[in-house]
Design an enzyme around this catalytic site. Structure first.
Site, PDB file in Angstrom:
ATOM      1  N   GLY A  54       4.218  11.410  -1.914  1.00  0.00           N
ATOM      2  CA  GLY A  54       2.903  11.567  -1.581  1.00  0.00           C
ATOM      3  C   GLY A  54       2.402  11.283  -0.171  1.00  0.00           C
ATOM      4  CB  SER A 107      -2.757  -0.757  -8.306  1.00  0.00           C
ATOM      5  OG  SER A 107      -4.151  -1.039  -8.366  1.00  0.00           O
ATOM      6  CE1 TYR A 166      -3.423   4.184 -10.088  1.00  0.00           C
ATOM      7  CE2 TYR A 166      -4.429   1.972 -10.234  1.00  0.00           C
ATOM      8  CZ  TYR A 166      -3.959   3.286  -9.556  1.00  0.00           C
ATOM      9  OH  TYR A 166      -3.796   2.657  -8.226  1.00  0.00           O
ATOM     10  CB  SER A 172       0.632  15.496   1.836  1.00  0.00           C
ATOM     11  OG  SER A 172       0.088  15.157   0.671  1.00  0.00           O
ATOM     12  CG  ASN A 174       1.787   6.336  -1.338  1.00  0.00           C
ATOM     13  OD1 ASN A 174       0.897   5.448  -1.504  1.00  0.00           O
ATOM     14  ND2 ASN A 174       1.562   7.772  -1.186  1.00  0.00           N
TER      15      ASN A 174
HETATM   16  P1  NAI Z   1      -4.382  10.096  -3.083  1.00  0.00           P
HETATM   17  O1  NAI Z   1      -4.739  10.742  -4.235  1.00  0.00           O
HETATM   18  O2  NAI Z   1      -4.972  10.242  -1.880  1.00  0.00           O
HETATM   19  O3  NAI Z   1      -3.016  10.542  -2.708  1.00  0.00           O
HETATM   20  C1  NAI Z   1      -1.997  10.763  -3.645  1.00  0.00           C
HETATM   21  C2  NAI Z   1      -0.697  11.245  -3.069  1.00  0.00           C
HETATM   22  O4  NAI Z   1       0.381  11.341  -4.332  1.00  0.00           O
HETATM   23  C3  NAI Z   1      -0.910  12.713  -2.802  1.00  0.00           C
HETATM   24  O5  NAI Z   1      -0.110  13.007  -1.522  1.00  0.00           O
HETATM   25  C4  NAI Z   1      -0.206  13.692  -3.706  1.00  0.00           C
HETATM   26  O6  NAI Z   1       0.190  14.784  -3.203  1.00  0.00           O
HETATM   27  C5  NAI Z   1       0.731  12.687  -4.222  1.00  0.00           C
HETATM   28  N1  NAI Z   1       1.302  12.986  -5.483  1.00  0.00           N
HETATM   29  C6  NAI Z   1       0.569  13.074  -6.765  1.00  0.00           C
HETATM   30  N2  NAI Z   1       1.203  13.500  -7.903  1.00  0.00           N
HETATM   31  C7  NAI Z   1       2.330  13.355  -7.555  1.00  0.00           C
HETATM   32  C8  NAI Z   1       3.575  14.014  -8.014  1.00  0.00           C
HETATM   33  N3  NAI Z   1       3.551  14.221  -9.420  1.00  0.00           N
HETATM   34  N4  NAI Z   1       4.852  14.156  -7.406  1.00  0.00           N
HETATM   35  C9  NAI Z   1       4.816  13.794  -6.001  1.00  0.00           C
HETATM   36  N5  NAI Z   1       3.619  13.507  -5.460  1.00  0.00           N
HETATM   37  C10 NAI Z   1       2.508  13.518  -6.101  1.00  0.00           C
HETATM   38  O7  NAI Z   1      -4.171   8.628  -3.304  1.00  0.00           O
HETATM   39  P2  NAI Z   1      -4.225   7.097  -2.484  1.00  0.00           P
HETATM   40  O8  NAI Z   1      -5.387   6.632  -2.713  1.00  0.00           O
HETATM   41  O9  NAI Z   1      -3.778   7.433  -1.145  1.00  0.00           O
HETATM   42  O10 NAI Z   1      -2.971   6.238  -3.299  1.00  0.00           O
HETATM   43  C11 NAI Z   1      -1.736   6.233  -2.887  1.00  0.00           C
HETATM   44  C12 NAI Z   1      -0.948   5.102  -3.931  1.00  0.00           C
HETATM   45  O11 NAI Z   1      -1.585   4.014  -3.618  1.00  0.00           O
HETATM   46  C13 NAI Z   1      -0.997   5.562  -5.197  1.00  0.00           C
HETATM   47  O12 NAI Z   1       0.195   4.984  -5.923  1.00  0.00           O
HETATM   48  C14 NAI Z   1      -2.082   4.541  -5.851  1.00  0.00           C
HETATM   49  O13 NAI Z   1      -1.979   4.394  -7.095  1.00  0.00           O
HETATM   50  C15 NAI Z   1      -2.136   3.446  -4.900  1.00  0.00           C
HETATM   51  N6  NAI Z   1      -3.288   2.768  -4.902  1.00  0.00           N
HETATM   52  C16 NAI Z   1      -4.412   3.100  -3.926  1.00  0.00           C
HETATM   53  C17 NAI Z   1      -5.598   2.386  -4.144  1.00  0.00           C
HETATM   54  C18 NAI Z   1      -6.923   3.020  -3.436  1.00  0.00           C
HETATM   55  O14 NAI Z   1      -7.774   2.023  -3.555  1.00  0.00           O
HETATM   56  N7  NAI Z   1      -6.960   4.006  -2.658  1.00  0.00           N
HETATM   57  C19 NAI Z   1      -5.707   0.808  -4.421  1.00  0.00           C
HETATM   58  C20 NAI Z   1      -4.310   0.592  -5.223  1.00  0.00           C
HETATM   59  C21 NAI Z   1      -3.236   1.294  -5.291  1.00  0.00           C
END
Ligand code: NAI
Length: 245
Positions: A10, A140, A153, A12, A88
């Site tokens: 993830g 998280s 989640y 990107s 991630n």
């Molecule tokens: P985002 O939605 O902006 O990015 C998610 C990334 O995961 C993207 O690059 C997407 O291509 C990739 N992805 C999704 N499904 C996939 C799959 N099946 N195979 C490969 N890649 C896949 O999310 P964000 O906010 O950057 O979150 C990143 C991590 O941090 C996640 O694990 C999320 O649960 C965790 N997180 C985020 C928080 C927030 O407030 N944004 C809080 C706590 C944890």
């Protein structure tokens, strides 16, 4: 981190992209895995190369073990064996449990938890052979506190904590550390898609009174992925502005 190869799932966009850029700024070569948005992945690779890293983006659904294994093989052939694995990739499919479909429960666990296991499983043989390495799983605060509307989640993220500790015990004697980072509210597409009132309510529960940045998370990950954290394993580092206190 010169001469080391990092793989960020993830990578990107959002938190993953910030982690990839941070590890690259410390000298690592970086492979990113992404689910669908090729344009964003290409742009991230451009930024990584501009920082002087060798970089690679692979489209890969981490919930499919065969794809995860193939991606790790492609990284090894192109950049070298993975030294630093950052799990991630994550998705949300929020609903109250009474209305959550079993499919939506399973889909979130498949990506967030099974996906991390798949990546660890695919990377471990080479890490164990070299008797060194770093694994950081992005969990998280929801996995530690629970969150209404996020049974899927929160379960997947709590599972990641168990996975982190179990693998940490298995590979500690092989020079590999396994840790988790638990972000609170961080400004990304994921939180951008939340209803403004929900987000506001969430931020009001943060003692520091502000949403976190992707760099706040990337800095913590870089610490755990670096040489300075060599005696730290099985820990869950919260990056949440005090939300969990
Ligand atoms: P985002 O939605 O902006 O990015 C998610 C990334 O995961 C993207 O690059 C997407 O291509 C990739 N992805 C999704 N499904 C996939 C799959 N099946 N195979 C490969 N890649 C896949 O999310 P964000 O906010 O950057 O979150 C990143 C991590 O941090 C996640 O694990 C999320 O649960 C965790 N997180 C985020 C928080 C927030 O407030 N944004 C809080 C706590 C944890």
């Amino acid at each position: 981190m010169k001469g080391r190869v990092a793989l960020v799932t993830g990578g990107s966009r959002g938190i993953g992209r910030a982690i990839a850029l941070k590890l690259s700024s410390l000298g690592a070569d970086v492979a990113i895995l992404y689910a669908g948005r090729e344009d964003a992945a290409r742009e991230a690779v451009g930024l990584l190369e501009r920082q002087g890293s060798r970089a690679l983006a692979i489209q890969c659904d981490v919930s499919d073990y065969r794809q995860a294994e193939a991606a790790v093989k492609q990284v090894a052939e192109t950049l070298g064996n993975v030294d630093i694995l950052i799990n991630n990739a994550g998705i949300v499919r929020d609903a109250l449990a009474m209305r959550m479909s079993p499919e939506d429960f399973a889909a979130v666990v498949d990506v967030n938890l099974n996906g991390a296991f798949h990546m660890i499983r695919a990377c471990l043989p080479a890490l164990v052979r070299r008797r060194s390495g770093r694994i950081v799983n992005i969990t998280s605060v929801a996995g530690l506190m629970g969150n209404a509307g996020q049974a899927n989640y929160a379960s997947s993220k709590a599972g990641l904590v168990g996975l982190t500790k179990a693998i940490a015990r298995e590979v500690a004697s092989r020079g590999i550390t396994v840790n988790a980072v638990a972000p609170g509210f961080i400004e990304t597409d994921m939180t951008g898609s939340m209803a403004p009132a929900t987000l506001e309510k969430g931020i009001s529960a943060v003692p520091m009174g502000r949403i976190g940045s992707v760099e706040d998370v990337a800095n913590a990950v870089a610490f755990l992925a670096g040489d300075g954290a060599g005696y730290i394993t099985g820990c869950v580092l919260k990056v949440d502005g005090g939300m969990y206190i």
